[in-house]
Scaffold this motif. Structure first.
Motif, PDB file in Angstrom:
ATOM      1  N   HIS A  53       0.463  -0.853   0.481  1.00  0.00           N
ATOM      2  CA  HIS A  53      -0.314  -0.126   0.048  1.00  0.00           C
ATOM      3  C   HIS A  53       0.322   1.115   0.151  1.00  0.00           C
ATOM      4  CE1 HIS A  53      -3.698  -1.946   0.022  1.00  0.00           C
ATOM      5  NE2 HIS A  53      -3.512  -2.928   1.029  1.00  0.00           N
ATOM      6  N   GLY A  54       1.575   1.074  -0.564  1.00  0.00           N
ATOM      7  CA  GLY A  54       2.787   1.932  -0.721  1.00  0.00           C
ATOM      8  C   GLY A  54       2.870   3.093   0.362  1.00  0.00           C
ATOM      9  N   TRP A  55       3.427   2.042   1.256  1.00  0.00           N
ATOM     10  CA  TRP A  55       3.844   2.645   2.751  1.00  0.00           C
ATOM     11  C   TRP A  55       3.160   3.997   3.829  1.00  0.00           C
ATOM     12  CZ3 TRP A  55       7.635  -0.933   4.802  1.00  0.00           C
ATOM     13  CH2 TRP A  55       7.797  -1.133   3.462  1.00  0.00           C
ATOM     14  N   LEU A  56       1.865   3.701   3.330  1.00  0.00           N
ATOM     15  CA  LEU A  56       0.927   4.328   3.818  1.00  0.00           C
ATOM     16  C   LEU A  56       0.357   3.450   5.162  1.00  0.00           C
ATOM     17  CD1 LEU A  56      -1.759   5.945   1.393  1.00  0.00           C
ATOM     18  CD2 LEU A  56       0.187   6.787   2.504  1.00  0.00           C
ATOM     19  N   PHE A 116       2.182   0.588  16.346  1.00  0.00           N
ATOM     20  CA  PHE A 116       2.179  -0.287  16.333  1.00  0.00           C
ATOM     21  C   PHE A 116       2.857  -1.371  16.237  1.00  0.00           C
ATOM     22  CE2 PHE A 116      -2.289   0.440  17.910  1.00  0.00           C
ATOM     23  CZ  PHE A 116      -2.035   0.613  19.442  1.00  0.00           C
ATOM     24  N   PRO A 117       3.049  -1.719  14.888  1.00  0.00           N
ATOM     25  CA  PRO A 117       4.155  -2.380  14.113  1.00  0.00           C
ATOM     26  C   PRO A 117       5.237  -1.665  14.326  1.00  0.00           C
ATOM     27  CG  PRO A 117       2.674  -2.333  13.001  1.00  0.00           C
ATOM     28  CD  PRO A 117       1.710  -2.130  14.503  1.00  0.00           C
ATOM     29  N   ILE A 118       5.291  -0.179  13.859  1.00  0.00           N
ATOM     30  CA  ILE A 118       6.157   0.249  14.034  1.00  0.00           C
ATOM     31  C   ILE A 118       7.586   0.627  14.626  1.00  0.00           C
ATOM     32  CG2 ILE A 118       7.127   2.413  13.773  1.00  0.00           C
ATOM     33  CD1 ILE A 118       5.092   3.135  11.600  1.00  0.00           C
ATOM     34  N   ILE A 119       6.403  -0.127  16.208  1.00  0.00           N
ATOM     35  CA  ILE A 119       7.897   0.343  17.565  1.00  0.00           C
ATOM     36  C   ILE A 119       8.347  -1.242  17.083  1.00  0.00           C
ATOM     37  CG2 ILE A 119       7.395  -0.397  20.202  1.00  0.00           C
ATOM     38  CD1 ILE A 119       4.964   1.802  19.624  1.00  0.00           C
ATOM     39  N   ALA A 120       7.444  -2.387  17.193  1.00  0.00           N
ATOM     40  CA  ALA A 120       8.012  -3.924  17.053  1.00  0.00           C
ATOM     41  C   ALA A 120       8.966  -3.385  16.039  1.00  0.00           C
ATOM     42  CB  ALA A 120       6.612  -4.320  16.413  1.00  0.00           C
ATOM     43  N   ARG A 132      11.432  -1.753  15.965  1.00  0.00           N
ATOM     44  CA  ARG A 132      12.494  -0.888  16.449  1.00  0.00           C
ATOM     45  C   ARG A 132      12.957  -1.977  17.602  1.00  0.00           C
ATOM     46  NH1 ARG A 132      17.085   1.663  17.740  1.00  0.00           N
ATOM     47  NH2 ARG A 132      17.284   2.787  19.268  1.00  0.00           N
ATOM     48  N   TYR A 133      12.499  -3.011  18.387  1.00  0.00           N
ATOM     49  CA  TYR A 133      12.168  -3.717  19.217  1.00  0.00           C
ATOM     50  C   TYR A 133      12.806  -4.661  18.565  1.00  0.00           C
ATOM     51  CZ  TYR A 133       9.771  -2.071  23.150  1.00  0.00           C
ATOM     52  OH  TYR A 133       8.953  -0.101  23.501  1.00  0.00           O
ATOM     53  N   ASN A 134      12.899  -5.699  17.270  1.00  0.00           N
ATOM     54  CA  ASN A 134      13.265  -6.200  16.316  1.00  0.00           C
ATOM     55  C   ASN A 134      15.270  -5.828  15.789  1.00  0.00           C
ATOM     56  OD1 ASN A 134      11.508  -8.424  17.008  1.00  0.00           O
ATOM     57  ND2 ASN A 134      10.036  -7.792  15.421  1.00  0.00           N
ATOM     58  N   ASP A 135      14.946  -5.139  15.232  1.00  0.00           N
ATOM     59  CA  ASP A 135      16.014  -4.294  15.086  1.00  0.00           C
ATOM     60  C   ASP A 135      17.250  -4.531  15.904  1.00  0.00           C
ATOM     61  OD1 ASP A 135      14.676  -3.555  12.486  1.00  0.00           O
ATOM     62  OD2 ASP A 135      15.153  -1.518  12.856  1.00  0.00           O
ATOM     63  N   ILE A 136      16.507  -4.307  17.825  1.00  0.00           N
ATOM     64  CA  ILE A 136      18.323  -4.352  18.969  1.00  0.00           C
ATOM     65  C   ILE A 136      18.110  -5.585  18.740  1.00  0.00           C
ATOM     66  CG2 ILE A 136      18.039  -4.044  20.742  1.00  0.00           C
ATOM     67  CD1 ILE A 136      18.279  -0.874  18.746  1.00  0.00           C
ATOM     68  N   ASN A 151      17.810  -2.562  10.791  1.00  0.00           N
ATOM     69  CA  ASN A 151      17.883  -1.554  10.511  1.00  0.00           C
ATOM     70  C   ASN A 151      15.794  -1.509   9.714  1.00  0.00           C
ATOM     71  OD1 ASN A 151      17.713   1.664  11.095  1.00  0.00           O
ATOM     72  ND2 ASN A 151      19.055   2.065   8.931  1.00  0.00           N
ATOM     73  N   ASN A 152      15.147  -1.729   9.897  1.00  0.00           N
ATOM     74  CA  ASN A 152      13.757  -1.847   9.029  1.00  0.00           C
ATOM     75  C   ASN A 152      13.148  -0.406   9.817  1.00  0.00           C
ATOM     76  OD1 ASN A 152      13.642  -4.247   7.931  1.00  0.00           O
ATOM     77  ND2 ASN A 152      14.044  -5.024   9.934  1.00  0.00           N
ATOM     78  N   ALA A 153      13.042   0.066  11.723  1.00  0.00           N
ATOM     79  CA  ALA A 153      12.553   1.031  11.873  1.00  0.00           C
ATOM     80  C   ALA A 153      12.506   2.014  11.228  1.00  0.00           C
ATOM     81  CB  ALA A 153      12.189   0.896  13.600  1.00  0.00           C
ATOM     82  N   GLU A 154      13.909   2.296  10.656  1.00  0.00           N
ATOM     83  CA  GLU A 154      14.245   3.622  10.269  1.00  0.00           C
ATOM     84  C   GLU A 154      13.689   3.197   9.120  1.00  0.00           C
ATOM     85  OE1 GLU A 154      17.551   6.720   9.835  1.00  0.00           O
ATOM     86  OE2 GLU A 154      18.384   4.678  10.581  1.00  0.00           O
ATOM     87  N   LYS A 155      13.890   2.813   8.411  1.00  0.00           N
ATOM     88  CA  LYS A 155      13.430   2.840   6.714  1.00  0.00           C
ATOM     89  C   LYS A 155      12.134   2.816   6.968  1.00  0.00           C
ATOM     90  CE  LYS A 155      17.225  -0.375   5.272  1.00  0.00           C
ATOM     91  NZ  LYS A 155      18.310  -1.497   5.486  1.00  0.00           N
ATOM     92  N   VAL A 156      11.336   2.115   7.197  1.00  0.00           N
ATOM     93  CA  VAL A 156       9.777   2.129   7.456  1.00  0.00           C
ATOM     94  C   VAL A 156       9.923   3.853   7.270  1.00  0.00           C
ATOM     95  CG1 VAL A 156       8.126   1.635   8.542  1.00  0.00           C
ATOM     96  CG2 VAL A 156       9.934  -0.396   7.711  1.00  0.00           C
ATOM     97  N   ILE A 157       9.990   4.398   8.533  1.00  0.00           N
ATOM     98  CA  ILE A 157       9.340   5.723   9.432  1.00  0.00           C
ATOM     99  C   ILE A 157      10.168   6.853   8.012  1.00  0.00           C
ATOM    100  CG2 ILE A 157      10.099   7.224  10.838  1.00  0.00           C
ATOM    101  CD1 ILE A 157      10.142   5.580  12.775  1.00  0.00           C
ATOM    102  N   LEU A 158      11.025   6.523   7.490  1.00  0.00           N
ATOM    103  CA  LEU A 158      11.454   7.770   6.260  1.00  0.00           C
ATOM    104  C   LEU A 158      10.703   7.744   5.276  1.00  0.00           C
ATOM    105  CD1 LEU A 158      13.551   8.963   4.847  1.00  0.00           C
ATOM    106  CD2 LEU A 158      14.323   7.574   3.796  1.00  0.00           C
ATOM    107  N   LYS A 159       9.681   5.547   4.411  1.00  0.00           N
ATOM    108  CA  LYS A 159       9.222   5.758   3.577  1.00  0.00           C
ATOM    109  C   LYS A 159       7.656   6.353   3.974  1.00  0.00           C
ATOM    110  CE  LYS A 159      11.884   1.938   2.139  1.00  0.00           C
ATOM    111  NZ  LYS A 159      11.547   0.460   1.552  1.00  0.00           N
TER     112      LYS A 159
END
Length: 573
Positions: free
Chosen positions: A216-219, A235-239, A241-245, A250-258
């Motif tokens: 869905h184009g990262w919406l 909720f998945p965005i926070i998840a 970050r925890y999984n990245d640690i 580095n999924n959280a940073e990439k997802v937030i940018l998109k």
């Protein structure tokens, strides 16, 4: 009276070492030694016990979790209650009782196990057909599917992902990384062509959610068919970050940018200080929020990664919705009255807390809606959302005011040592304008979260999640959980003082015999203090030694302190 009966230091081979008499140990702890370790209040401990009571009900029994909508499609559904209870427990462990690892590990496991029951996710089969409520241009129903993860349904999969990711971060336990750790069994007795099983792990669940966001184009991923809710994608965005640690990714940073780029192209995920409710995919339209509920719920968790917007939202949107009606009580106004107050403030510079302003706004709403303002099919958990929001980005006085209102007007109920707020969905407010409506999400989970969280709690956990290395080396307590009938009010290791502090009591007043074990304590000589008095001494010779203490616990609070001898005479006490 609570007593310590025996202390043992156990080496890795489980052979007790000799206990030493340490003449250098003072007979009592210094005055005020415990002052910096705030114990859980009676209400906070009651919330944790209520969460435990609900999480350990036998399968098929839901008790006071019963929801307004029998199909589990409304916002007080089991999934939202279980997830929020898990977030409350996680916040309590991280911020308040960090040494109580086994207690919270057991509790989160029980909540995740409940989340996997078909009672919780079985609604999806009907919802997957879609309908004109979420897709007004629909001409015929879609072919359904039972798998609650594979496509859409972020309102379930996103919460489950955060629950298992939170578990992994807090305990460095990869139990949910097994290939079939998250198993969904679809087996209606008299329907279908046989049993179906859908299995996921933490990582395959995350990959599925990421794929849905990309689709869905990262919406974000859809909640119901054709609808992307802003709140459900927090909720998945926070998840991530925890999984990245944990996974060194580095999924959280990439997802937030998109995510920000995608919503920037649509305008924004917030307008005039309010969060967007949802976006409809086929109609390419945005639904703005009319009330405060969705904004409050979204900002509570968006504060983890976007504190500027979350804090700004609280400052600009509480006017009219929250009114200080007594020096220690804050009331919540329904949306029509709140908007009328906001209008008077804007046009006449009225005081939003003045009873005259509230009376004028109420009269204007009654004139506009003589038969009462329009209502949704079921009341939403607005009070719960607002209270969580206030705990995260508001101020302590406002939070205390809301909690005092809950304790006076919203039916606080104690059962089996647990605290909840009894359901009452008759009216939003009484004749004096006091908020009265209560539903299961707020009564079981949201107020518990607000009490157990701390200011910027989600933000702090985002910035400094526990690394696997931190968890592995941190001292902790085992063999003491809620099932034992013990409430834990303190459970913290103070590295600077070399002190493990544990405060306990039995919830029902009955004497309980327990034997907690203390792990990962640094090697050295220790004094064991019971309610401030020295009762025993011992030596931890090497890493891996385990300290066991026999305790008799009653209704009287018992505080046990294990204090390293090398710090006893230092200024750090």
């Amino acid at each position: 009276m609570s007593t310590t009966t025996q202390t043992e230091i156990i080496q890795p081979d489980m052979e007790p070492t000799l206990r030493l008499t340490l003449s250098s140990c003072p007979s009592t702890l210094p005055p005020g030694f415990l002052a910096k370790y705030t114990p859980l209040s009676r209400q906070q401990a009651g919330h944790l016990r209520h969460i435990h009571n609900l999480a350990t009900q036998r399968p098929g029994i839901w008790g006071v979790m019963g929801t307004q909508d029998p199909g589990q499609e409304w916002v007080d559904a089991y999934r939202y209650q279980l997830a929020t209870m898990a977030y409350a427990a996680g916040a309590a462990h991280y911020h308040r009782l960090p040494a109580m690892r086994s207690l919270f590990k057991t509790l989160l496991k029980d909540l995740i196990e409940k989340m996997l029951k078909r009672d919780v996710w079985g609604y999806w089969f009907l919802t997957s057909h879609s309908g004109i409520a979420v897709d007004p241009d629909l001409k015929e129903l879609r072919k359904p599917w039972a798998d609650p993860i594979v496509r859409e349904n972020i309102m379930y999969s996103g919460h489950l992902l955060l629950m298992v990711s939170l578990y992994t971060m807090l305990f460095n336990d990869e139990a949910y990384d097994e290939e079939e750790a998250l198993k969904f069994v679809w087996d209606p007795v008299f329907w279908g062509m046989g049993r179906e099983v859908f299995s996921y792990s933490r990582l395959s669940l995350q990959e599925t959610v990421l794929s849905e966001m990309e689709r869905h184009g990262w919406l974000g991923a859809c909640c119901e068919p054709n609808t992307i809710f802003v709140v459900c994608n927090q909720f998945p965005i926070i998840a991530f970050r925890y999984n990245d640690i944990h996974d060194k990714a580095n999924n959280a940073e990439k997802v937030i940018l998109k995510y920000n780029e995608a919503w920037g192209a649509k305008g924004s995920y917030h307008h005039d200080g309010m969060m967007v409710d949802w976006y409809t995919v086929r109609q390419d339209s945005i639904k703005a929020s009319g009330g405060i509920g969705s904004t409050a719920w979204t900002a509570t968790y968006m504060n983890a990664w976007n504190p500027e917007v979350a804090h700004q939202t609280f400052r600009t949107q509480t006017t009219g919705f929250l009114t200080r009606v007594e020096t220690d009580r804050v009331n919540l106004n329904p949306a029509p009255i709140a908007h009328a107050i906001r209008k008077l403030v804007k046009e006449e510079n009225a005081d939003p807390h003045d009873p005259a302003t509230i009376a004028a706004a109420t009269a204007a709403v009654r004139q506009k809606f003589p038969s009462g303002s329009p209502k949704a099919p079921y009341p939403g958990p607005t009070f719960g959302y607002v209270t969580m929001w206030t705990s995260e980005v508001g101020d302590a006085d406002t939070l205390d005011g809301l909690l005092n209102h809950a304790d006076r007007y919203l039916g606080p109920t104690w059962k089996d040592g647990g605290l909840y707020y009894a359901a009452n969905d008759e009216n939003d407010i009484d004749t004096q304008g006091n908020w009265r409506m209560m539903e299961p999400f707020t009564g079981n989970a949201a107020i518990a979260y607000a009490r157990l969280n701390v200011h910027d709690g989600q933000r702090k956990m985002w910035v400094e999640p526990w690394t696997p290395e931190q968890v592995d080396r941190a001292p902790f307590v085992r063999s003491l959980d809620l099932e034992s009938g013990i409430d834990v009010l303190r459970g913290v290791w103070d590295e600077q003082r070399g002190a493990m502090i544990l405060t306990v009591r039995s919830w029902d007043g009955a004497a309980k015999q327990v034997r907690p074990t203390f792990h990962n304590l640094p090697a050295g000589d220790y004094g064991v203090y019971h309610d401030g008095s020295l009762v025993d001494t011992g030596t931890i010779k090497r890493a891996g030694d385990v300290v066991e203490i026999d305790l008799e616990v009653t209704a009287d609070e018992l505080t046990v302190v294990l204090l390293a001898n090398k710090y006893i005479s230092s200024s750090r006490l």
